[in-house]
Every structure is written in C-alpha cells, then in structure tokens.
Design a protein around this motif. Structure first.
Motif, mmCIF file in Angstrom:
data_model
loop_
_atom_site.group_PDB
_atom_site.id
_atom_site.type_symbol
_atom_site.label_atom_id
_atom_site.label_comp_id
_atom_site.label_asym_id
_atom_site.label_seq_id
_atom_site.Cartn_x
_atom_site.Cartn_y
_atom_site.Cartn_z
ATOM 1 N N SER A 82 -72.795 -91.466 -41.415
ATOM 2 C CA SER A 82 -71.983 -90.259 -41.576
ATOM 3 C C SER A 82 -71.858 -89.980 -43.065
ATOM 4 O O SER A 82 -71.422 -90.855 -43.816
ATOM 5 N N LEU A 83 -72.273 -88.789 -43.487
ATOM 6 C CA LEU A 83 -72.185 -88.474 -44.921
ATOM 7 C C LEU A 83 -70.832 -87.868 -45.272
ATOM 8 O O LEU A 83 -70.197 -88.270 -46.234
ATOM 9 N N SER A 84 -70.376 -86.884 -44.474
ATOM 10 C CA SER A 84 -69.133 -86.193 -44.860
ATOM 11 C C SER A 84 -67.978 -86.524 -43.919
ATOM 12 O O SER A 84 -66.977 -85.820 -43.886
ATOM 13 N N THR A 97 -69.021 -87.348 -38.252
ATOM 14 C CA THR A 97 -69.456 -88.253 -37.170
ATOM 15 C C THR A 97 -68.461 -89.410 -37.066
ATOM 16 O O THR A 97 -68.020 -89.766 -35.964
ATOM 17 N N SER A 105 -81.217 -80.553 -41.290
ATOM 18 C CA SER A 105 -82.340 -79.609 -41.202
ATOM 19 C C SER A 105 -83.138 -79.796 -39.913
ATOM 20 O O SER A 105 -84.348 -80.035 -39.949
ATOM 21 N N SER A 146 -73.375 -85.082 -34.427
ATOM 22 C CA SER A 146 -72.399 -84.140 -35.002
ATOM 23 C C SER A 146 -73.205 -83.124 -35.803
ATOM 24 O O SER A 146 -74.024 -83.508 -36.639
ATOM 25 N N HIS A 159 -69.673 -77.789 -34.761
ATOM 26 C CA HIS A 159 -68.482 -77.317 -35.493
ATOM 27 C C HIS A 159 -67.861 -76.130 -34.756
ATOM 28 O O HIS A 159 -68.565 -75.388 -34.053
HETATM 29 C C1 LIG Z 1 -78.889 -81.792 -45.672
HETATM 30 C C2 LIG Z 1 -78.147 -81.256 -44.482
HETATM 31 C C3 LIG Z 1 -78.804 -80.469 -43.547
HETATM 32 C C4 LIG Z 1 -78.118 -79.972 -42.425
HETATM 33 N N1 LIG Z 1 -78.818 -79.286 -41.472
HETATM 34 C C5 LIG Z 1 -78.198 -78.932 -40.316
HETATM 35 C C6 LIG Z 1 -78.940 -78.324 -39.253
HETATM 36 O O1 LIG Z 1 -80.161 -78.142 -39.317
HETATM 37 N N2 LIG Z 1 -78.270 -77.960 -38.130
HETATM 38 C C7 LIG Z 1 -76.925 -78.145 -38.005
HETATM 39 O O2 LIG Z 1 -76.379 -77.782 -36.964
HETATM 40 N N3 LIG Z 1 -76.206 -78.745 -38.988
HETATM 41 C C8 LIG Z 1 -76.811 -79.141 -40.137
HETATM 42 N N4 LIG Z 1 -76.099 -79.750 -41.139
HETATM 43 C C9 LIG Z 1 -74.628 -79.912 -40.979
HETATM 44 C C10 LIG Z 1 -74.242 -81.324 -40.499
HETATM 45 O O3 LIG Z 1 -74.999 -81.709 -39.389
HETATM 46 C C11 LIG Z 1 -72.763 -81.321 -40.120
HETATM 47 O O4 LIG Z 1 -72.002 -80.906 -41.220
HETATM 48 C C12 LIG Z 1 -72.260 -82.663 -39.607
HETATM 49 O O5 LIG Z 1 -71.037 -82.458 -38.949
HETATM 50 C C13 LIG Z 1 -72.076 -83.660 -40.724
HETATM 51 O O6 LIG Z 1 -71.774 -84.919 -40.179
HETATM 52 P P1 LIG Z 1 -71.332 -86.155 -41.118
HETATM 53 O O7 LIG Z 1 -70.069 -85.745 -41.803
HETATM 54 O O8 LIG Z 1 -71.108 -87.287 -40.186
HETATM 55 O O9 LIG Z 1 -72.422 -86.418 -42.104
HETATM 56 C C14 LIG Z 1 -76.744 -80.246 -42.266
HETATM 57 C C15 LIG Z 1 -76.078 -81.039 -43.224
HETATM 58 C C16 LIG Z 1 -76.770 -81.557 -44.303
HETATM 59 C C17 LIG Z 1 -76.047 -82.442 -45.287
#
Ligand SMILES: Cc1cc2nc3c(=O)[nH]c(=O)nc-3n(C[C@H](O)[C@H](O)[C@H](O)COP(=O)(O)O)c2cc1C
Length: 230
Positions: free
Chosen positions: A16-18, A21, A97, A126, A157
């Motif tokens: 999970s980056l942000s 998840t 992506s 997520s 979201h």
């Molecule tokens: C580099 C990058 C690319 C992303 N591409 C998509 C995408 O193609 N489709 C999508 O629905 N969300 C995309 N997102 C949004 C993330 O999937 C979404 O913010 C997710 O909830 C982040 O989860 P995390 O906080 O566990 O990392 C992208 C996020 C990042 C950082």
C-alpha cells in the motif's frame, strides 16, 4: 451441524503506497478475526522507498507512464511467516496504470510459484475505479503460478468522475484538491470512506465464516454497491 474450525489461518500479502489498501485490510482482518480465524500479515517493502505523494505533476506523469509498462519495484526478501502453510492467501494492493503495482509484480517474478502453487488466493484491489485489466491480469498470473482463484474483492474510490480522476492525479502530485474552493464540493476526499471500511469488515466476517465452515469461497458476494464494483 459441524463445529466451525477456528484453527484456520489466512495470510495477507500486501502493498500500500498511500494507505488506502492498508486501511481497508485492517478492517477486513478484524472481521475475519471476529469469527475466530487467524490473520497473519506480510507487507511488501520496496528496496528503495517510494515517497507519496510524488511531489510534482511531472514526476506523477513519469510514474504513470513507467507503471503502464509494468516496471518492477524490487522488494526486500519475505519474512519467515510466508514459509508456513495457510488455508487462504489474500493478495492485496492498488491498481497502478491498469496493472498490479510494481512491488506485487516483483513478488510474482521472484516468489510467485513457491507462494501460490496449489494455494487458494483471493486478490484484493483498491483503486480509483479502473480495475478490470488489473483483475484479469492478476488472475492470469496467479493461474500461471498454479493457484486457485475462487473470488476477488475490489473497492473503488467514492467520488464521481471526472473529479475522481482529476483529484487522484492532483493528490499524487502533492496538491490538496479536497481543500480547493472549486474542487472540494466535487471531490470531498481522496480514497475510500468510512462506509467502505465497514463493508470491508463485513466481507471479513463472511470470509472468516466461510473458511471456518469449509463453505465454497466462490459463493461469497463481494460485488456490492458500497464496494463500488456492483
Ligand atoms: C502510479 C499510479 C497509477 C494509478 N493508476 C490507476 C489506474 O490505472 N486505475 C485506477 O483505478 N487507479 C489508479 N491509481 C489510483 C490507486 O489505485 C488508488 O489511489 C489506490 O486506492 C491507492 O491504494 P494505496 O493507498 O494502498 O496505495 C493509480 C495510482 C498510482 C500511484
């Protein structure tokens, strides 16, 4: 009626980056544990830390491009927790992506067959809202590694398009769209909301009960309005 088997064990493997998840998974784990089934969590740690947010529009665009081409993000070795056997693995992480995230792709390259072969695995995604390619790709990677994939859990979201796409992009770039006078009405928050956290808890209780009672995981319905996937 047979007594539920509470010696059952579930392993979460997650990145999970942000934090989106992770926060949904925390509630999923509580739901599972409320049924007596145990949860062990293994987080994937990139060798070189990735900072959130990326800090500028330019670095966000570059990140979107390289992740579209499935660039791997090398990860630290897994802990010994992953050597044990589990009744189910939940493989969790964000969509990047249209693909699984770089750390999860590295996990497949290095540990995929050892971890997933002959194992029940449920992907947990997520994302902002575009998960189909990610889910189909993940399912095919898991099947290539001889896993059984009985179901999947997907949360999108809550904000509406086109504000959701714009809001996520700005957030990744380090801006605060939810505080802008113009955007805040259309994009009140980044990510998942409290109702989705509680839905994740409910999914956890469903999973725990199914695992404890040997109920087929295919029969569980995770496609609900609150998850955003229905
Ligand atoms: C580099 C990058 C690319 C992303 N591409 C998509 C995408 O193609 N489709 C999508 O629905 N969300 C995309 N997102 C949004 C993330 O999937 C979404 O913010 C997710 O909830 C982040 O989860 P995390 O906080 O566990 O990392 C992208 C996020 C990042 C950082």
């Amino acid at each position: 009626m047979a007594t539920p088997d509470t010696n059952k064990k579930i392993l979460f493997i997650c990145y999970s980056l942000s934090g989106q998840t992770s926060s949904l998974l925390a509630r999923l784990a509580k739901g599972i544990e409320s049924t007596g089934v145990s949860v062990t969590t293994e987080r994937l740690h990139p060798v070189k830390q990735i900072h959130f947010p990326f800090g500028s529009i330019w670095s966000t665009l570059i990140m979107m491009l390289v992740t579209f081409f499935r660039r791997r993000v090398p990860i630290e070795p897994l802990s010994d927790k992953c050597q044990e056997s589990y009744d189910l693995i939940i493989l969790a992480g964000p969509t990047w992506s249209y693909n699984p995230s770089g750390p999860v792709l590295s996990l497949f390259d290095r540990d995929g067959e050892r971890l997933f072969s002959k194992q029940n695995v449920i992907p947990f995604i997520s994302c902002r809202g575009y998960w189909r390619m990610h889910w189909f790709g993940l399912k095919s990677l898991l099947k290539k590694n001889k896993a059984t994939v009985p179901n999947c859990i997907i949360f999108t979201h809550t904000s509406k398009e086109p504000w959701r796409t714009l809001g996520v992009f700005l957030k990744l770039a380090g801006k605060n769209p939810e505080r802008s006078p113009f955007l805040s009405k259309r994009y009140p928050r980044y990510g998942h909301d409290r109702n989705q956290q509680e839905e994740s808890f409910r999914f956890g209780t469903m999973l725990g009960e199914a695992v404890a009672n040997d109920i087929a995981l295919e029969t569980l319905n995770f496609k609900t309005p609150l998850s955003g996937r229905s």
